[in-house]
Design an enzyme around this catalytic site. Structure first.
Site, PDB file in Angstrom:
ATOM      1  CE  LYS A 121      -1.671   2.792   2.854  1.00 51.80           C
ATOM      2  NZ  LYS A 121      -1.509   4.032   2.052  1.00 51.80           N
TER       3      LYS A 121
ATOM      4  CD  GLU B 176      13.265   4.190   7.890  1.00 56.40           C
ATOM      5  OE1 GLU B 176      13.217   5.105   8.762  1.00 56.40           O
ATOM      6  OE2 GLU B 176      13.209   4.401   6.684  1.00 56.40           O
TER       7      GLU B 176
ATOM      8  CB  CYS C 121      13.300   8.964   7.999  1.00 55.34           C
ATOM      9  SG  CYS C 121      14.321   7.962   6.912  1.00 55.34           S
TER      10      CYS C 121
ATOM     11  CD  GLU D  26      10.579  12.658  11.690  1.00 58.30           C
ATOM     12  OE1 GLU D  26       9.542  12.058  12.010  1.00 58.30           O
ATOM     13  OE2 GLU D  26      11.479  12.149  11.000  1.00 58.30           O
TER      14      GLU D  26
HETATM   15  P1  ADP Z   1       3.047  10.933   7.291  1.00 61.91           P
HETATM   16  O1  ADP Z   1       2.268  11.489   8.437  1.00 61.91           O
HETATM   17  O2  ADP Z   1       4.407  11.508   7.128  1.00 61.91           O
HETATM   18  O3  ADP Z   1       2.290  10.894   6.025  1.00 61.91           O
HETATM   19  P2  ADP Z   1       2.324   8.290   8.080  1.00 61.91           P
HETATM   20  O4  ADP Z   1       3.021   7.404   9.045  1.00 61.91           O
HETATM   21  O5  ADP Z   1       1.041   8.889   8.503  1.00 61.91           O
HETATM   22  O6  ADP Z   1       3.363   9.409   7.680  1.00 61.91           O
HETATM   23  O7  ADP Z   1       2.084   7.540   6.715  1.00 61.91           O
HETATM   24  C1  ADP Z   1       2.951   6.586   6.172  1.00 61.91           C
HETATM   25  C2  ADP Z   1       2.144   5.482   5.541  1.00 61.91           C
HETATM   26  O8  ADP Z   1       1.346   4.877   6.555  1.00 61.91           O
HETATM   27  C3  ADP Z   1       1.161   5.928   4.459  1.00 61.91           C
HETATM   28  O9  ADP Z   1       1.126   4.930   3.457  1.00 61.91           O
HETATM   29  C4  ADP Z   1      -0.152   6.003   5.206  1.00 61.91           C
HETATM   30  O10 ADP Z   1      -1.275   5.841   4.378  1.00 61.91           O
HETATM   31  C5  ADP Z   1      -0.005   4.831   6.145  1.00 61.91           C
HETATM   32  N1  ADP Z   1      -0.872   4.889   7.342  1.00 61.91           N
HETATM   33  C6  ADP Z   1      -1.319   5.996   7.979  1.00 61.91           C
HETATM   34  N2  ADP Z   1      -2.129   5.656   9.013  1.00 61.91           N
HETATM   35  C7  ADP Z   1      -2.170   4.300   9.036  1.00 61.91           C
HETATM   36  C8  ADP Z   1      -2.837   3.334   9.857  1.00 61.91           C
HETATM   37  N3  ADP Z   1      -3.606   3.694  10.874  1.00 61.91           N
HETATM   38  N4  ADP Z   1      -2.640   2.021   9.574  1.00 61.91           N
HETATM   39  C9  ADP Z   1      -1.858   1.629   8.565  1.00 61.91           C
HETATM   40  N5  ADP Z   1      -1.221   2.485   7.754  1.00 61.91           N
HETATM   41  C10 ADP Z   1      -1.364   3.814   7.967  1.00 61.91           C
END
Ligand code: ADP
Ligand code: MG
Length: 485
Positions: free
Chosen positions: A182, A258, A292, A389
């Site tokens: 995804k 990560e 990161c 961050e």
């Molecule tokens: P950022 O806030 O920098 O976008 P995230 O950690 O929110 O970083 O997002 C990184 C990835 O994790 C994206 O692919 C996002 O769609 C996914 N993501 C965000 N929330 C969830 C969740 N609750 N469960 C699984 N994946 C998630």
């Protein structure tokens, strides 16, 4: 330049080697952060689509399937073919990435090339995954076998969408695991283009599935799915914790994370200040600060502090921010409005908490998510901008006097992803490198990650390592076979 003209061919979910609409028929927009226009509407995966993708991967992994029957050298050939195709289509992939992400086109090209290199590197590992024979006390013959763990769920962020696609897929496929990936909702299109290439390379149906969608729906469904044996996530600490919980709540998936960082770069007074300022500048401002491992805490020895701040200011003022398809551009916009807003908020907090704004601090223009390269001096460890961050083009310059002091301060963080030290004193450099609590340390350069070496975090920056041979272990189980003689 090519980017402006590239046509978007793939906007649907990639499941079982076909591009398909989502079950709900829902779509979402991929936005160009330069001008806030829609690049394309993309099919949106939700739980029902994740179910379909996981079922396809599970079938691809069934005993006796085409994928399971491939010899190591055949898996290797597929990965090499994929590397060739990525290389052949560098311009298109990089163009789509720049349209969605806003990073300078030249950097997108470099990233795409590195993705090809990553596939090639892991192609080389396919036939080198070996077990052991183990001497035992009871005289039985004991040996170990490394076996693919099963269906791998992979969730990626938007900051290096093409490289991370390769860093996730490469070791999983080399190990023999089918994948449901995804991609981040901000950068689905470059990932779908890559998905089309896996089909062209000849991977059997179901081995690679790419399902764009949002985190709390598509991402969470993948993290909770009982038929997913392994989840690998790159993103924020906050979501990393949710992924671990989801794993615990479902089927105890193997988890690799990560996550973020607040990485220190420590600069002693024996360095060439011009060169050091340049290294520190790139270490924080690269990719609009959306890295990161960004060196977001620049610790500078008090003897050269003022000179260093002045040189850094000159560099920030010279940094060319603008259209990422312009060859002269060094910094594009932030990736999206939420992220842009968060950076702006942190800049305001920095001012309020008493850090000295040296340069920048403002939005550029009124369309797109451009922020001036920003520097704060006289930053202290307790300030929010020294702890959180920010993920934006904001450099915080802190002052220090001794090695012992700076080690202590550099380690006083919940993160532990990366660190750097600039000095000609080998003893100081090595002592720092040994004492710092982080997964990577660079001496006299920064952010030089290589495919062959492990990468990952201490503390809340993550669990497990990616890249290098260690990444393969994330996708392998060890089976012990004991034979009575
Ligand atoms: P950022 O806030 O920098 O976008 P995230 O950690 O929110 O970083 O997002 C990184 C990835 O994790 C994206 O692919 C996002 O769609 C996914 N993501 C965000 N929330 C969830 C969740 N609750 N469960 C699984 N994946 C998630
Ligand atoms: Mg988020």
């Amino acid at each position: 330049m090519l980017g402006a003209k590239v046509s978007i061919k793939y906007t649907k979910l990639f499941i079982n080697n076909e591009f398909v609409d989502s079950v709900s028929g829902k779509k979402f927009a991929s936005i160009n952060p330069v001008d806030e226009t829609v690049v394309a509407e993309v099919a949106e995966a939700r739980m029902a689509d994740i179910d379909k993708a996981v079922a396809a991967a599970k079938k691809a992994f069934a005993r006796g399937s085409e994928w399971r029957s491939l010899q190591p050298a055949q898996r290797s050939a597929l990965l090499n073919k994929l590397a060739d195709l990525v290389e052949r289509h560098v311009q298109e992939i990089a163009s789509i990435m720049t349209l969605e992400n806003g990073k300078p086109f030249a950097h997108a090209v470099g990233e795409t090339q590195m993705a090809a290199d990553t596939f090639r590197y892991y192609a080389g590992w396919c036939d080198k995954i070996q077990g052991q024979t183990i001497p035992t006390d009871d005289g039985s013959l004991v040996m170990t076998r490394k076996e693919p763990v099963g269906v791998a769920g992979q969730i990626t962020p938007w900051n290096f969408p093409v490289l991370l696609y390769a860093i996730k897929l490469g070791p999983a496929l080399a190990a023999g695991c089918p994948v449901v990936l995804k991609p981040a909702e901000q950068t689905p299109l470059c990932n779908l283009y890559l998905a089309a290439l896996t089909k062209e390379a000849g991977f059997p149906p179901g081995v690679v599935n790419v399902v764009p969608g949002f985190g709390p729906t598509a991402g969470a469904a993948l993290a909770e799915h009982p038929d997913v044996a392994k989840i690998s996530f790159t993103g924020s600490v906050e979501v990393g914790k949710l992924i671990m919980k989801a794993s615990g709540n479902s089927n105890l998936k193997r988890v690799t994370l990560e996550l973020g960082g607040k990485s220190p770069l420590v600069i002693f007074d024996d360095v060439n200040v011009d060169k050091a300022a340049k290294i520190a500048h790139e270490a924080i401002f690269a990719n609009s600060g959306q890295v990161c491992i960004a060196a977001s805490r620049t610790y500078v020895h008090s003897k050269i502090y003022n000179e260093f701040v002045e040189k850094s200011r000159e560099l920030a003022l010279k940094r060319k921010v603008g259209d990422p398809f312009d060859a002269a551009t060094e910094q594009g916009p932030q990736v999206e409005k939420d992220i842009f807003d968060r950076v702006v908020t942190y800049i305001e907090i920095g001012k309020k908490e008493g850090a000295s704004l040296v340069t920048g601090g403002e939005r550029i223009g009124n369309k797109g998510y451009f922020i001036q390269p920003t520097i704060f001096a006289n930053v202290t460890d307790d300030m929010t901008i020294a702890k959180d961050e920010i993920f934006g083009p904001v450099q915080s310059i802190l002052k220090f006097d001794t090695l012992e002091e700076v080690i202590e301060r550099a380690n006083k963080t919940t993160y532990g992803l990366a660190a750097g030290v600039l000095t000609n004193d080998i003893t100081k450099a090595v002592k720092f490198a040994q004492a710092i609590e982080s997964g990577s340390v660079w001496v006299n350069h920064y952010a030089a990650t290589t495919l062959q070496a492990p990468f990952g975090g201490y503390k809340q920056s993550g669990i497990g390592r990616e890249l290098g041979p260690e990444a393969l272990d994330n996708y392998l189980e060890t089976k012990t076979i004991s034979i009575k003689l």
